[in-house]
Design a protein around this motif. Structure first.
Motif, PDB file in Angstrom:
ATOM      1  N   ARG A  35      91.430  99.009 -12.886  1.00  0.00           N
ATOM      2  CA  ARG A  35      92.659  98.198 -12.248  1.00  0.00           C
ATOM      3  C   ARG A  35      93.463  97.496 -12.962  1.00  0.00           C
ATOM      4  NH1 ARG A  35      93.247 101.704  -7.951  1.00  0.00           N
ATOM      5  NH2 ARG A  35      95.027 100.354  -7.788  1.00  0.00           N
ATOM      6  N   LEU A  36      93.000  96.670 -13.992  1.00  0.00           N
ATOM      7  CA  LEU A  36      93.535  95.872 -14.643  1.00  0.00           C
ATOM      8  C   LEU A  36      93.953  96.437 -16.066  1.00  0.00           C
ATOM      9  CD1 LEU A  36      91.663  92.419 -13.981  1.00  0.00           C
ATOM     10  CD2 LEU A  36      93.808  93.428 -12.779  1.00  0.00           C
ATOM     11  N   GLY A  37      93.400  97.613 -16.346  1.00  0.00           N
ATOM     12  CA  GLY A  37      93.741  98.230 -17.612  1.00  0.00           C
ATOM     13  C   GLY A  37      93.152  97.529 -18.928  1.00  0.00           C
ATOM     14  N   ASP A  38      92.398  96.619 -18.647  1.00  0.00           N
ATOM     15  CA  ASP A  38      91.853  95.806 -19.812  1.00  0.00           C
ATOM     16  C   ASP A  38      90.287  95.449 -19.525  1.00  0.00           C
ATOM     17  OD1 ASP A  38      91.488  94.297 -22.003  1.00  0.00           O
ATOM     18  OD2 ASP A  38      92.595  92.577 -21.182  1.00  0.00           O
ATOM     19  N   PRO A  39      89.469  96.295 -20.485  1.00  0.00           N
ATOM     20  CA  PRO A  39      87.969  96.043 -20.468  1.00  0.00           C
ATOM     21  C   PRO A  39      87.565  94.653 -20.723  1.00  0.00           C
ATOM     22  CG  PRO A  39      88.518  98.286 -21.379  1.00  0.00           C
ATOM     23  CD  PRO A  39      89.762  97.602 -21.416  1.00  0.00           C
ATOM     24  N   ALA A  40      88.376  94.100 -21.590  1.00  0.00           N
ATOM     25  CA  ALA A  40      88.016  92.529 -22.022  1.00  0.00           C
ATOM     26  C   ALA A  40      88.410  91.520 -20.908  1.00  0.00           C
ATOM     27  CB  ALA A  40      88.538  92.374 -23.354  1.00  0.00           C
ATOM     28  N   ALA A  41      89.208  92.049 -19.881  1.00  0.00           N
ATOM     29  CA  ALA A  41      89.415  90.853 -18.670  1.00  0.00           C
ATOM     30  C   ALA A  41      88.344  90.648 -17.958  1.00  0.00           C
ATOM     31  CB  ALA A  41      90.587  91.775 -17.963  1.00  0.00           C
ATOM     32  N   THR A  42      87.304  91.432 -18.373  1.00  0.00           N
ATOM     33  CA  THR A  42      85.712  91.032 -17.349  1.00  0.00           C
ATOM     34  C   THR A  42      85.418  89.683 -17.706  1.00  0.00           C
ATOM     35  OG1 THR A  42      85.005  93.479 -17.788  1.00  0.00           O
ATOM     36  CG2 THR A  42      83.501  91.615 -16.836  1.00  0.00           C
ATOM     37  N   THR A  43      85.662  89.159 -19.058  1.00  0.00           N
ATOM     38  CA  THR A  43      85.352  87.596 -19.425  1.00  0.00           C
ATOM     39  C   THR A  43      86.167  86.628 -18.299  1.00  0.00           C
ATOM     40  OG1 THR A  43      84.718  88.236 -21.504  1.00  0.00           O
ATOM     41  CG2 THR A  43      85.182  85.887 -21.301  1.00  0.00           C
ATOM     42  N   THR A  44      87.231  87.083 -18.363  1.00  0.00           N
ATOM     43  CA  THR A  44      88.317  86.150 -17.613  1.00  0.00           C
ATOM     44  C   THR A  44      87.606  86.243 -16.126  1.00  0.00           C
ATOM     45  OG1 THR A  44      90.159  86.752 -19.066  1.00  0.00           O
ATOM     46  CG2 THR A  44      90.547  85.594 -16.922  1.00  0.00           C
ATOM     47  N   LEU A  45      87.600  87.363 -15.465  1.00  0.00           N
ATOM     48  CA  LEU A  45      87.169  87.525 -14.031  1.00  0.00           C
ATOM     49  C   LEU A  45      85.883  86.800 -13.931  1.00  0.00           C
ATOM     50  CD1 LEU A  45      87.922  91.329 -13.644  1.00  0.00           C
ATOM     51  CD2 LEU A  45      89.236  89.429 -12.503  1.00  0.00           C
ATOM     52  N   PHE A  46      84.824  86.652 -14.970  1.00  0.00           N
ATOM     53  CA  PHE A  46      83.753  86.014 -14.651  1.00  0.00           C
ATOM     54  C   PHE A  46      83.913  84.601 -14.950  1.00  0.00           C
ATOM     55  CE2 PHE A  46      79.833  84.135 -16.614  1.00  0.00           C
ATOM     56  CZ  PHE A  46      78.990  84.486 -15.906  1.00  0.00           C
ATOM     57  N   ALA A  47      84.826  84.253 -15.551  1.00  0.00           N
ATOM     58  CA  ALA A  47      85.241  82.640 -15.678  1.00  0.00           C
ATOM     59  C   ALA A  47      85.872  82.205 -14.522  1.00  0.00           C
ATOM     60  CB  ALA A  47      86.221  82.303 -17.003  1.00  0.00           C
ATOM     61  N   CYS A  48      86.703  83.033 -13.906  1.00  0.00           N
ATOM     62  CA  CYS A  48      87.441  82.504 -12.652  1.00  0.00           C
ATOM     63  C   CYS A  48      86.398  82.269 -11.487  1.00  0.00           C
ATOM     64  CB  CYS A  48      88.414  83.665 -12.386  1.00  0.00           C
ATOM     65  SG  CYS A  48      90.037  83.419 -13.384  1.00  0.00           S
ATOM     66  N   THR A 100      96.182  87.994  -9.646  1.00  0.00           N
ATOM     67  CA  THR A 100      94.916  88.533  -9.310  1.00  0.00           C
ATOM     68  C   THR A 100      93.870  87.516  -9.650  1.00  0.00           C
ATOM     69  OG1 THR A 100      95.627  90.738  -9.427  1.00  0.00           O
ATOM     70  CG2 THR A 100      93.333  90.444 -10.035  1.00  0.00           C
ATOM     71  N   PHE A 101      93.941  87.278 -11.063  1.00  0.00           N
ATOM     72  CA  PHE A 101      92.867  86.270 -11.516  1.00  0.00           C
ATOM     73  C   PHE A 101      92.798  85.058 -10.466  1.00  0.00           C
ATOM     74  CE2 PHE A 101      93.803  87.854 -15.612  1.00  0.00           C
ATOM     75  CZ  PHE A 101      92.676  88.590 -15.810  1.00  0.00           C
ATOM     76  N   GLY A 102      93.834  84.469  -9.890  1.00  0.00           N
ATOM     77  CA  GLY A 102      93.997  83.341  -9.027  1.00  0.00           C
ATOM     78  C   GLY A 102      93.052  83.746  -7.575  1.00  0.00           C
ATOM     79  N   CYS A 103      93.189  85.088  -7.207  1.00  0.00           N
ATOM     80  CA  CYS A 103      92.464  85.500  -6.011  1.00  0.00           C
ATOM     81  C   CYS A 103      90.778  85.517  -6.258  1.00  0.00           C
ATOM     82  CB  CYS A 103      92.822  86.958  -5.723  1.00  0.00           C
ATOM     83  SG  CYS A 103      94.631  87.065  -5.114  1.00  0.00           S
ATOM     84  N   VAL A 104      90.559  85.625  -7.434  1.00  0.00           N
ATOM     85  CA  VAL A 104      89.126  85.551  -7.879  1.00  0.00           C
ATOM     86  C   VAL A 104      88.545  84.201  -8.059  1.00  0.00           C
ATOM     87  CG1 VAL A 104      87.457  85.901  -9.791  1.00  0.00           C
ATOM     88  CG2 VAL A 104      89.123  87.789  -9.092  1.00  0.00           C
ATOM     89  N   ALA A 105      89.730  83.379  -8.423  1.00  0.00           N
ATOM     90  CA  ALA A 105      89.288  81.700  -8.431  1.00  0.00           C
ATOM     91  C   ALA A 105      89.010  81.291  -6.993  1.00  0.00           C
ATOM     92  CB  ALA A 105      90.373  81.179  -9.038  1.00  0.00           C
ATOM     93  N   VAL A 106      89.776  81.794  -6.075  1.00  0.00           N
ATOM     94  CA  VAL A 106      89.932  81.369  -4.638  1.00  0.00           C
ATOM     95  C   VAL A 106      88.393  81.736  -4.306  1.00  0.00           C
ATOM     96  CG1 VAL A 106      90.485  81.945  -2.184  1.00  0.00           C
ATOM     97  CG2 VAL A 106      92.159  81.452  -4.117  1.00  0.00           C
ATOM     98  N   CYS A 107      87.820  82.874  -4.707  1.00  0.00           N
ATOM     99  CA  CYS A 107      86.343  83.381  -4.323  1.00  0.00           C
ATOM    100  C   CYS A 107      85.451  82.471  -5.054  1.00  0.00           C
ATOM    101  CB  CYS A 107      86.372  84.954  -4.764  1.00  0.00           C
ATOM    102  SG  CYS A 107      86.963  86.049  -3.834  1.00  0.00           S
ATOM    103  N   GLY A 108      85.679  82.078  -5.914  1.00  0.00           N
ATOM    104  CA  GLY A 108      84.943  81.155  -6.627  1.00  0.00           C
ATOM    105  C   GLY A 108      84.855  79.774  -6.129  1.00  0.00           C
ATOM    106  N   VAL A 109      86.053  79.174  -5.491  1.00  0.00           N
ATOM    107  CA  VAL A 109      85.924  78.010  -4.800  1.00  0.00           C
ATOM    108  C   VAL A 109      84.919  78.070  -3.519  1.00  0.00           C
ATOM    109  CG1 VAL A 109      87.412  76.265  -3.464  1.00  0.00           C
ATOM    110  CG2 VAL A 109      88.150  77.260  -5.559  1.00  0.00           C
ATOM    111  N   GLY A 110      85.358  79.111  -2.922  1.00  0.00           N
ATOM    112  CA  GLY A 110      84.459  79.568  -1.787  1.00  0.00           C
ATOM    113  C   GLY A 110      82.784  79.801  -2.315  1.00  0.00           C
ATOM    114  N   TYR A 111      82.439  80.368  -3.339  1.00  0.00           N
ATOM    115  CA  TYR A 111      81.350  80.490  -3.790  1.00  0.00           C
ATOM    116  C   TYR A 111      80.564  79.136  -4.069  1.00  0.00           C
ATOM    117  CZ  TYR A 111      77.435  82.067  -6.632  1.00  0.00           C
ATOM    118  OH  TYR A 111      76.088  82.601  -7.466  1.00  0.00           O
ATOM    119  N   ALA A 112      81.457  78.058  -4.556  1.00  0.00           N
ATOM    120  CA  ALA A 112      80.931  76.765  -4.931  1.00  0.00           C
ATOM    121  C   ALA A 112      80.401  76.352  -3.668  1.00  0.00           C
ATOM    122  CB  ALA A 112      81.712  75.974  -5.563  1.00  0.00           C
TER     123      ALA A 112
END
Length: 456
Positions: free
Chosen positions: A258-271, A321-333
């Protein structure tokens, strides 16, 4: 507990989360690859080495919970369980990544025994560690503070181990040496974290209740069923473990297709994980104002909102998109913080109803077993979505063009599926809010002194 002692206890207790985060992250990242690519273990056999200890956990965690509860004079305290588990865990974790055996089946046997011992020792630490929160903290505010510290250090451990462990491995030409270094360094971290947490737990009282038989598994289930608060909390805990398991399993697929960048997994994980460090103190303040039950509900809604927003990622810029994942991270906290705080409160309330007999291990044994179920079933649910939408496997030598239905499956799996899994958690959290609502209080009638009503 005095205020000064309480402030010193919070970080010491929370350091135990370094062990929780490290043991949950490093084997998940490295063990399977270590077995197949360094020890020469066939993939099917390596899979069995990784999965079978998880099945053992389902039996072991409830048993440790029952046995670690105080049930008679002279029995081991939670501190003893935690210290013993921590020492054995650190040693066996180091041995897990120091296999001296030839490639193939001998190495698989070495790793299987070591990982089995790791899982057993981790249970001996983790189950009483969670139960001890109710004994350390005296009120809801203090439990939330301890849980906040724990959430922050838990996130730190995940980020530290997730970033450092692979770098250590591939720093050396001889991968076995790199893995051995990982085992020694993170084994030492496990030892420090578990022992520090163990010493934050108060020693057993000199005057102990009369001896009685530890409860059976059936009695343990009955105790959990009778607590409506625990049933609701367990529902929240299981759902959030499923949801995060789904998102972590989907991250690589989402980044690639979906993002077209396999290396973006690290950024998603950090978010997803960084908000554990950054927003846990904010959740603590909100919890003091709204109460832990309502704050738990708010955190679930936050995660659901971020997850559903990911469905629009095809038309969103990457930053959004990374911001949406960060919102999930805020909820996870928030979910991590308030679920643990309310678990401690539930255990404390149960102890009050049983005349001071703390049955915390009975609750946390089931709690950690539910965590194992969620962590295993979450990726399986995502895999079913991929299968249902026609995802095409590949052997790694060439990129396979996926049909549009499979791309839609990846998108729905990372966005809608976690939100749907959390719907039952919303109802459970709402029930907790209703049960925590203060009863209406009568008002004193004001006016002329002669007409004031006395309320009894």
């Amino acid at each position: 507990m005095t205020k000064a002692r309480s402030r010193a206890t919070a970080p010491r207790y929370a350091v135990g989360a370094l062990a929780t985060g490290t043991f949950g992250t490093v084997p998940g990242l490295l063990l399977l690859y270590y077995l197949t690519n360094t020890l020469g273990v066939p993939a099917a056999l390596a899979s069995a080495v990784v999965i079978l200890p998880k099945a053992w956990d389902l039996v072991l965690h409830p048993w440790v919970g029952r046995r670690s509860d105080p049930w008679g004079p002279g029995r081991s305290s939670r501190r003893t369980w935690m210290k013993s588990g921590g020492v054995v865990l650190s040693v066996t974790f180091a041995l897990l990544f120091m296999a001296p055996t030839p490639a193939g089946t001998p190495s698989a046997l070495w790793a299987a025994i070591a990982f089995f011992c790791c899982a057993t020792a981790y249970s001996a630490f983790q189950v009483p560690y969670l139960a001890a929160l109710s004994e350390i903290a005296a009120d809801a505010k203090e439990r939330t503070r301890l849980a906040t510290w724990r959430t922050m250090l838990y996130g730190s451990a995940i980020l530290l181990s997730g970033a450092l462990a692979p770098q250590l491995v591939f720093r050396f030409t001889d991968e076995r040496l790199g893995y051995a270094l990982v085992g020694v360094i993170f084994g030492g971290l496990l030892l420090a974290g578990t022992l520090a947490a163990a010493h934050s737990v108060p020693p057993p009282r000199k005057k102990t209740a009369a001896a009685h038989r530890p409860m059976t598994f059936r009695q343990q289930l009955a105790v959990a069923r009778r607590s409506s608060a625990f049933r609701c909390l367990f529902g929240v805990h299981l759902a959030q473990t499923l949801a995060t398991g789904i998102m972590l399993a989907a991250a690589q697929y989402f980044a690639t297709y979906r993002l077209g960048d396999p290396a973006a997994t690290t950024t998603l994980f950090a978010c997803l994980i960084l908000p554990l460090l950054l927003t846990a103190p904010l959740w603590q303040r909100l919890g003091h104002r709204m109460g832990p039950q309502r704050s738990l509900l708010a955190s679930i809604l936050c995660f659901v909102a971020g997850s559903l927003a990911l469905a629009a990622s095809p038309v969103l810029p990457a930053a959004a998109t990374f911001g949406c994942v960060a919102v999930c991270g805020v909820g996870y906290a928030g979910m991590q913080t308030f679920a643990i705080a309310l678990l401690g409160q539930t255990i404390a309330q149960d102890a009050e109803h049983t005349g001071g007999h703390n049955r915390g291990g009975a609750f946390t044994g089931l709690w950690t077993a539910g965590e194992v179920i969620g962590a295993g079933v979450g990726p399986a649910l995502f895999s079913l979505v991929l299968a249902a939408t026609g995802y095409l496997p590949s052997n790694g030598d060439a990129t396979v063009a996926q049909p549009g239905s499979a791309l839609t499956g990846v998108l729905l799996g990372v966005s809608v599926l976690p939100a749907l899994v959390l719907v039952p958690a919303l109802f459970c959290a709402w029930d907790l809010c209703r049960s925590a609502a203060p009863a209406p209080t009568a008002r004193r009638v004001t006016g002329h002194p002669a007409r004031r009503t006395s309320l009894r």
